[in-house]
Write a protein that holds these residues in place. Structure first.
Motif, PDB file in Angstrom:
ATOM      1  N   GLY A  78     106.757  74.649 -14.151  1.00 53.64           N
ATOM      2  CA  GLY A  78     105.946  74.878 -15.344  1.00 53.64           C
ATOM      3  C   GLY A  78     104.884  73.791 -15.476  1.00 53.64           C
ATOM      4  N   GLY A  79     105.189  72.778 -16.273  1.00 61.14           N
ATOM      5  CA  GLY A  79     104.229  71.712 -16.589  1.00 61.14           C
ATOM      6  C   GLY A  79     103.516  71.133 -15.368  1.00 61.14           C
TER       7      GLY A  79
ATOM      8  N   LYS B 115     102.577  79.787 -17.917  1.00 65.80           N
ATOM      9  CA  LYS B 115     102.953  80.175 -19.287  1.00 65.80           C
ATOM     10  C   LYS B 115     101.700  80.594 -20.076  1.00 65.80           C
ATOM     11  CE  LYS B 115     106.999  77.278 -18.834  1.00 65.80           C
ATOM     12  NZ  LYS B 115     108.078  76.538 -19.467  1.00 65.80           N
TER      13      LYS B 115
ATOM     14  N   GLU C 249     117.522  78.061 -14.139  1.00 66.89           N
ATOM     15  CA  GLU C 249     116.742  77.210 -15.029  1.00 66.89           C
ATOM     16  C   GLU C 249     117.585  76.849 -16.244  1.00 66.89           C
ATOM     17  OE1 GLU C 249     112.240  77.549 -14.564  1.00 66.89           O
ATOM     18  OE2 GLU C 249     112.831  79.065 -15.988  1.00 66.89           O
TER      19      GLU C 249
ATOM     20  N   HIS D  31     112.787  84.973 -18.561  1.00 67.33           N
ATOM     21  CA  HIS D  31     112.606  83.534 -18.804  1.00 67.33           C
ATOM     22  C   HIS D  31     113.245  83.173 -20.144  1.00 67.33           C
ATOM     23  CE1 HIS D  31     110.732  79.676 -19.555  1.00 67.33           C
ATOM     24  NE2 HIS D  31     110.471  79.622 -18.260  1.00 67.33           N
TER      25      HIS D  31
ATOM     26  N   LEU E 130     110.664  76.811  -9.393  1.00 64.28           N
ATOM     27  CA  LEU E 130     109.820  77.442 -10.417  1.00 64.28           C
ATOM     28  C   LEU E 130     109.295  76.285 -11.267  1.00 64.28           C
ATOM     29  CD1 LEU E 130     108.712  79.862 -11.985  1.00 64.28           C
ATOM     30  CD2 LEU E 130     110.953  80.231 -12.966  1.00 64.28           C
TER      31      LEU E 130
ATOM     32  N   ASN F 143     104.341  78.572 -12.874  1.00 61.95           N
ATOM     33  CA  ASN F 143     104.414  79.344 -14.124  1.00 61.95           C
ATOM     34  C   ASN F 143     103.509  78.661 -15.143  1.00 61.95           C
ATOM     35  OD1 ASN F 143     105.082  80.750 -16.409  1.00 61.95           O
ATOM     36  ND2 ASN F 143     107.204  80.018 -16.536  1.00 61.95           N
TER      37      ASN F 143
ATOM     38  N   GLY G  66     112.968  73.671 -14.058  1.00 60.66           N
ATOM     39  CA  GLY G  66     113.285  72.826 -15.215  1.00 60.66           C
ATOM     40  C   GLY G  66     112.855  71.404 -14.952  1.00 60.66           C
ATOM     41  N   SER G  67     111.649  71.068 -15.462  1.00 59.43           N
ATOM     42  CA  SER G  67     111.106  69.704 -15.352  1.00 59.43           C
ATOM     43  C   SER G  67     110.933  69.199 -13.917  1.00 59.43           C
ATOM     44  CB  SER G  67     111.964  68.722 -16.154  1.00 59.43           C
ATOM     45  OG  SER G  67     111.879  69.003 -17.531  1.00 59.43           O
TER      46      SER G  67
ATOM     47  N   ILE H 105     114.192  72.657 -19.265  1.00 55.51           N
ATOM     48  CA  ILE H 105     112.819  73.176 -19.273  1.00 55.51           C
ATOM     49  C   ILE H 105     111.932  72.358 -20.221  1.00 55.51           C
ATOM     50  CG2 ILE H 105     111.378  75.165 -19.854  1.00 55.51           C
ATOM     51  CD1 ILE H 105     113.687  76.949 -18.898  1.00 55.51           C
ATOM     52  N   GLY H 106     110.906  71.776 -19.658  1.00 56.58           N
ATOM     53  CA  GLY H 106     109.930  71.021 -20.440  1.00 56.58           C
ATOM     54  C   GLY H 106     110.468  69.763 -21.090  1.00 56.58           C
TER      55      GLY H 106
HETATM   56  P1  PGA Z   1     108.886  73.092 -16.739  1.00 51.42           P
HETATM   57  O1  PGA Z   1     109.007  74.680 -16.891  1.00 51.42           O
HETATM   58  O2  PGA Z   1     108.676  72.829 -15.268  1.00 51.42           O
HETATM   59  O3  PGA Z   1     107.699  72.713 -17.568  1.00 51.42           O
HETATM   60  O4  PGA Z   1     110.159  72.499 -17.217  1.00 51.42           O
HETATM   61  C1  PGA Z   1     109.699  75.448 -15.963  1.00 51.42           C
HETATM   62  C2  PGA Z   1     109.783  76.867 -16.432  1.00 51.42           C
HETATM   63  O5  PGA Z   1     109.902  77.090 -17.650  1.00 51.42           O
HETATM   64  O6  PGA Z   1     109.731  77.796 -15.637  1.00 51.42           O
END
Ligand code: PGA
Length: 251
Positions: free
Chosen positions: A235-236, A11, A167, A95, A233, A9, A213-214, A172-173
């Motif tokens: 993100g970063g 973003k 999540e 999300h 899933l 993702n 989530g992270s 998250i992040g």
């Molecule tokens: P993250 O994001 O891995 O940066 O925590 C995950 C997401 O928001 O899907």
């Protein structure tokens, strides 16, 4: 484990040029992935270009959002029909960033899931509690409500698939991840809710549960024994080929 799925993702983090260059890098480096589903979700504006780049690879395309009508006077929205036409196979729905910043409700999420299934798109439904809700002991209630409302009147049939992404909003992040044991408990709860809604064969064959989530290449090993988990899933850690590749290879 069901066929693993690892979703990047991106973003709204990348320019068009950076999306193109990262997609090229993924194609060059993510090979031998036929036994898993590896999905890139770039921003809407980058979808067409990224599709051109990945079209001859095993990487799949996903969108970060969709509207619930196929066409009409809906300024600024993205049609599920057109996403499908572009080559998207997946769409992230609900999300927590959209729930928070765009006031997306469970009712809107429900309509979006329906629209996806009508257009051969696999919804990736995101659910999760905030830190306050967890501290108040509301986690299970929140997840139950999010899931039940999102799936209200959604009759999953034989060829329709869905991914449920747990999540926790606080993860998250933030660099914090949920404890593996707690994740497994939540997946069991989600599975039970699904079994109450759908025939067991549908839950077994058409639904995958993933965590987000992270997630990074270091903490991913803490999830390796979770029976109900089918992927991540990300993100970063999906913004760099090396770290994303390590996650893909770990599954
Ligand atoms: P993250 O994001 O891995 O940066 O925590 C995950 C997401 O928001 O899907």
């Amino acid at each position: 484990m069901k066929k693993p799925i690892i979703i990047a993702n991106w973003k709204m983090n990348l320019s068009l040029a950076s999306s193109i260059s990262l997609a090229k890098d993924f194609v060059d480096n993510l090979i031998d992935i036929k036994d898993k589903d590896v999905v890139i979700c770039p921003s809407t504006m980058a979808l067409v270009k990224v599709e051109e780049i990945i079209s001859n690879s095993d990487i799949k395309l996903g969108a970060q959002d969709v509207f619930w009508q196929e066409s009409g006077a809906y300024t600024g929205e993205s049609s599920p029909k057109v996403l499908s036409e572009i080559g998207c196979e997946y769409v992230i729905i609900g999300h927590s960033e959209r729930r928070e910043y765009l006031q997306e409700t469970n009712t809107m999420i429900n309509k979006k899931i329906d629209a996806c299934l009508d257009n051969n798109l696999i919804p990736i439904l995101c659910i999760g509690e905030t830190k306050d809700q967890r501290h108040e002991g509301l986690t299970d209630n929140i997840l139950y409500r999010q899931l039940k409302n999102a799936l209200d009147n959604i009759h999953l049939v034989a060829n329709e698939k869905i991914v449920i992404a747990y999540e926790p909003v606080w993860a998250i992040g933030s660099g914090e991840v949920v404890e593996a044991e707690e994740a497994e408990r939540v997946f069991a709860l989600i599975q039970q809710i699904l079994i109450d809604l759908y025939p067991l064969t549908i839950v077994k064959n058409n639904v995958r549960m993933i965590y987000g989530g992270s997630v990074n290449s270091t903490n991913i090993s803490s999830f390796s024994d979770l029976e109900l988990l089918s992927g991540f899933l990300v993100g970063g850690a999906s913004l760099k080929t090396e770290t994303f590749k390590e996650i893909v290879q770990a599954l």
